[in-house]
Design an enzyme around this catalytic site. Structure first.
Site, PDB file in Angstrom:
ATOM      1  N   ARG A 187       0.841  -1.209   0.000  1.00  0.00           N
ATOM      2  CA  ARG A 187       0.000   0.000   0.000  1.00  0.00           C
ATOM      3  C   ARG A 187       0.869   1.250   0.000  1.00  0.00           C
ATOM      4  O   ARG A 187       0.522   2.270  -0.586  1.00  0.00           O
ATOM      5  CB  ARG A 187      -0.974   0.014   1.188  1.00  0.00           C
ATOM      6  CG  ARG A 187      -1.720   1.357   1.308  1.00  0.00           C
ATOM      7  CD  ARG A 187      -2.984   1.337   2.151  1.00  0.00           C
ATOM      8  NE  ARG A 187      -2.889   0.532   3.341  1.00  0.00           N
ATOM      9  CZ  ARG A 187      -2.204   0.877   4.454  1.00  0.00           C
ATOM     10  NH1 ARG A 187      -1.562   2.033   4.512  1.00  0.00           N
ATOM     11  NH2 ARG A 187      -2.173   0.066   5.484  1.00  0.00           N
TER      12      ARG A 187
ATOM     13  N   TYR B 150     -15.027  16.750 -16.171  1.00  0.00           N
ATOM     14  CA  TYR B 150     -15.546  15.391 -16.097  1.00  0.00           C
ATOM     15  C   TYR B 150     -16.685  15.328 -15.057  1.00  0.00           C
ATOM     16  O   TYR B 150     -16.564  15.875 -13.959  1.00  0.00           O
ATOM     17  CB  TYR B 150     -14.401  14.467 -15.702  1.00  0.00           C
ATOM     18  CG  TYR B 150     -14.770  13.016 -15.629  1.00  0.00           C
ATOM     19  CD1 TYR B 150     -15.062  12.298 -16.786  1.00  0.00           C
ATOM     20  CD2 TYR B 150     -14.846  12.361 -14.414  1.00  0.00           C
ATOM     21  CE1 TYR B 150     -15.409  10.974 -16.727  1.00  0.00           C
ATOM     22  CE2 TYR B 150     -15.191  11.022 -14.343  1.00  0.00           C
ATOM     23  CZ  TYR B 150     -15.468  10.336 -15.501  1.00  0.00           C
ATOM     24  OH  TYR B 150     -15.815   9.019 -15.444  1.00  0.00           O
TER      25      TYR B 150
ATOM     26  N   LYS C 196      -7.468   6.493 -19.761  1.00  0.00           N
ATOM     27  CA  LYS C 196      -7.754   6.998 -21.098  1.00  0.00           C
ATOM     28  C   LYS C 196      -6.514   6.829 -21.995  1.00  0.00           C
ATOM     29  O   LYS C 196      -6.034   5.732 -22.139  1.00  0.00           O
ATOM     30  CB  LYS C 196      -8.238   8.448 -21.005  1.00  0.00           C
ATOM     31  CG  LYS C 196      -9.283   8.679 -19.896  1.00  0.00           C
ATOM     32  CD  LYS C 196     -10.603   7.946 -20.119  1.00  0.00           C
ATOM     33  CE  LYS C 196     -11.475   7.846 -18.874  1.00  0.00           C
ATOM     34  NZ  LYS C 196     -11.808   9.093 -18.212  1.00  0.00           N
TER      35      LYS C 196
ATOM     36  N   ASP D 254      -6.365  18.998 -15.139  1.00  0.00           N
ATOM     37  CA  ASP D 254      -6.676  17.642 -15.584  1.00  0.00           C
ATOM     38  C   ASP D 254      -6.282  17.562 -17.054  1.00  0.00           C
ATOM     39  O   ASP D 254      -6.929  18.158 -17.915  1.00  0.00           O
ATOM     40  CB  ASP D 254      -8.175  17.369 -15.382  1.00  0.00           C
ATOM     41  CG  ASP D 254      -8.544  15.917 -15.679  1.00  0.00           C
ATOM     42  OD1 ASP D 254      -7.872  15.296 -16.527  1.00  0.00           O
ATOM     43  OD2 ASP D 254      -9.519  15.427 -15.081  1.00  0.00           O
TER      44      ASP D 254
HETATM   45  C1  LIG Z   1     -12.365   9.550 -17.005  1.00  0.00           C
HETATM   46  C2  LIG Z   1     -11.920  10.853 -16.507  1.00  0.00           C
HETATM   47  C3  LIG Z   1     -11.715  11.067 -15.140  1.00  0.00           C
HETATM   48  C4  LIG Z   1     -11.972   9.984 -14.104  1.00  0.00           C
HETATM   49  O1  LIG Z   1     -11.096   8.924 -14.256  1.00  0.00           O
HETATM   50  P1  LIG Z   1     -11.461   7.384 -13.881  1.00  0.00           P
HETATM   51  O2  LIG Z   1     -10.214   6.672 -14.220  1.00  0.00           O
HETATM   52  O3  LIG Z   1     -12.641   7.000 -14.695  1.00  0.00           O
HETATM   53  O4  LIG Z   1     -11.770   7.382 -12.420  1.00  0.00           O
HETATM   54  C5  LIG Z   1     -11.265  12.306 -14.748  1.00  0.00           C
HETATM   55  N1  LIG Z   1     -11.038  13.297 -15.640  1.00  0.00           N
HETATM   56  C6  LIG Z   1     -11.241  13.126 -16.955  1.00  0.00           C
HETATM   57  C7  LIG Z   1     -10.976  14.240 -17.894  1.00  0.00           C
HETATM   58  C8  LIG Z   1     -11.689  11.905 -17.434  1.00  0.00           C
HETATM   59  O5  LIG Z   1     -11.904  11.743 -18.745  1.00  0.00           O
END
Ligand SMILES: *Cc1c(COP(=O)(O)O)cnc(C)c1O
Length: 399
Positions: A48, A102, A199, A174
């Site tokens: 962890r 998001y 992604k 982000d």
């Molecule tokens: C998918 C996404 C998230 C969240 O990520 P997860 O891996 O699904 O928890 C946050 N920000 C953006 C821009 C995303 O496309």
């Protein structure tokens, strides 16, 4: 000379000499580590708190971002966004968030963080005057996403960072939609970069994961403390798959961009489409701002059908090659209806303000051959406008 991105994507963060010459990093599938004496470790005591396979990925992501610290990796992008908040925000402090981020980010800060007394305010970060007004004294953190999801609205990162710094606020970007290959928020003045590695970074629809990158040693330590305290870590196997995916990130992004540009131009020519949102289109409002701070546009686009919601819904049910699903940034092309899918958790008034209309359709353009993608979209457009619904019938027939 510093090594280039393409090289670091394949080589950074891992030395085969350290593991019997294994060219690929081993998966250290272990909970715990032998100690020579109490607290006498070789750097790892419990998975962890740290795992060598995860460390390889954290070093590689840090190198790709050009950061002074390795990245910190999490089980999901939402876990990264959770840790960002718990590590940096206290009761009574304010966080300013872009209004087209998001959907899960809005759900997390609206519900979970507000419950602990954090003040949350949303603003269109592409509107600098409005953003200046929102970032007051007492604002601790600004979270923005550019290009934004799903409208692709572009925010001037450097301008927002200047405004935030004047008020003593930190800025987290982000960067999931472009990655460090196309956009470097730290170089533009941001304090932190956040990713859903689910992604483009992993890129194959195989894992969920998240990451935070910063140059600041103090911020790094504070987030690392909460990462261990909360236990929202990435597993060694997911880290390994992400390391595999990362190797082809530059190649994939180049083709994602090429395919998306072609799809966007195809949509723009179709009289049944009211508008197309893609930063690579010269006519798109965010084009100039995007070109100023990013070197490419990747594979995300959205558009509005003139015929509205019912036709848009039929379109999504008529695609045969493109998948109707909730992910983005992977090799498979995916079509989504944000209002009912990815952004359903967002309050309707916020959705409307952010331009996420009921007729908006989002496509994550993948790496299939462009001729096959356009042929599929063409037949789906025709079927949807004729009132047909190809796919559901086909599925029902074989079920
Ligand atoms: C998918 C996404 C998230 C969240 O990520 P997860 O891996 O699904 O928890 C946050 N920000 C953006 C821009 C995303 O496309």
């Amino acid at each position: 000379m510093a090594r280039r991105f393409e090289t670091d994507a394949i080589r950074a963060g891992y030395d085969p000499e350290s593991t019997y010459g294994a060219l690929l990093p081993p998966i250290y599938q272990t909970t715990t580590y032998l100690q020579a004496g109490p607290n006498e470790t070789k750097g790892y005591s419990y998975s962890r708190s740290g795992n060598p396979t995860v460390t390889f990925l954290e070093k590689r992501l840090g190198a790709l971002e050009g950061a002074k610290q390795p990245a910190l990796c999490f089980a999901t992008g939402m876990a990264a966004l959770t840790c960002l908040g718990t590590a940096l925000l206290k009761q009574g402090e304010k966080v300013v968030i872009g209004d087209a981020v998001y959907g899960g980010t809005v759900r997390l800060y609206n519900n979970t963080f507000e419950k602990f007394g954090v003040q949350v305010q949303y603003v269109d970060t592409s509107d600098l005057a409005a953003t200046k007004k929102a970032i007051t004294k007492g604002t601790r953190l600004v979270i923005l996403e550019t290009p934004a999801n799903p409208t692709l609205k572009v925010t001037d990162i450097r301008a927002v960072c200047d405004v935030a710094r004047a008020q003593g606020a930190l800025v987290a970007v982000d960067n999931t939609f472009l990655t460090a290959y196309y956009q470097r928020p730290l170089a533009l003045g941001a304090d932190l970069v956040v990713y859903s590695t689910t992604k483009y970074i992993e890129g194959h629809n195989a894992t969920t994961g998240g990451a935070i990158v910063t140059n600041d040693a103090k911020l790094y330590e504070r987030i690392k403390f909460d990462q261990n305290a909360l236990g929202i870590i990435l597993s060694p196997f997911e880290a390994w798959l992400t390391l595999q995916g990362l190797k082809t990130l530059p190649l994939r992004l180049e083709r994602h961009s090429k395919n998306a540009q072609a799809v966007a131009e195809w949509l723009e020519r179709d009289p049944r489409v009211a508008r197309v949102n893609y930063p690579g289109l010269k006519r798109f409002a965010g084009h100039a701002a995007s070109v100023k701070q990013a070197t490419g546009h990747a594979g995300m686009l959205s558009f509005e059908l003139k015929a509205g919601f019912e036709t848009a819904k039929r379109l999504m049910q008529s695609v045969r090659l493109v998948s109707l699903a909730e992910n983005l940034g992977a090799v498979e092309s995916i079509i989504t209806h944000p209002a009912s899918m990815t952004h359903a958790s967002m309050p309707a008034d916020l959705r409307a303000k952010a331009g996420i209309t009921d007729g908006l359709v989002r496509i994550s353009v993948g790496l299939e051959h462009i001729d096959d993608l356009l042929a599929d979209l063409g037949q789906a457009f025709d079927a949807a406008h004729a009132g047909a619904n190809n796919r559901r019938k086909a599925v029902a027939a074989t079920a």
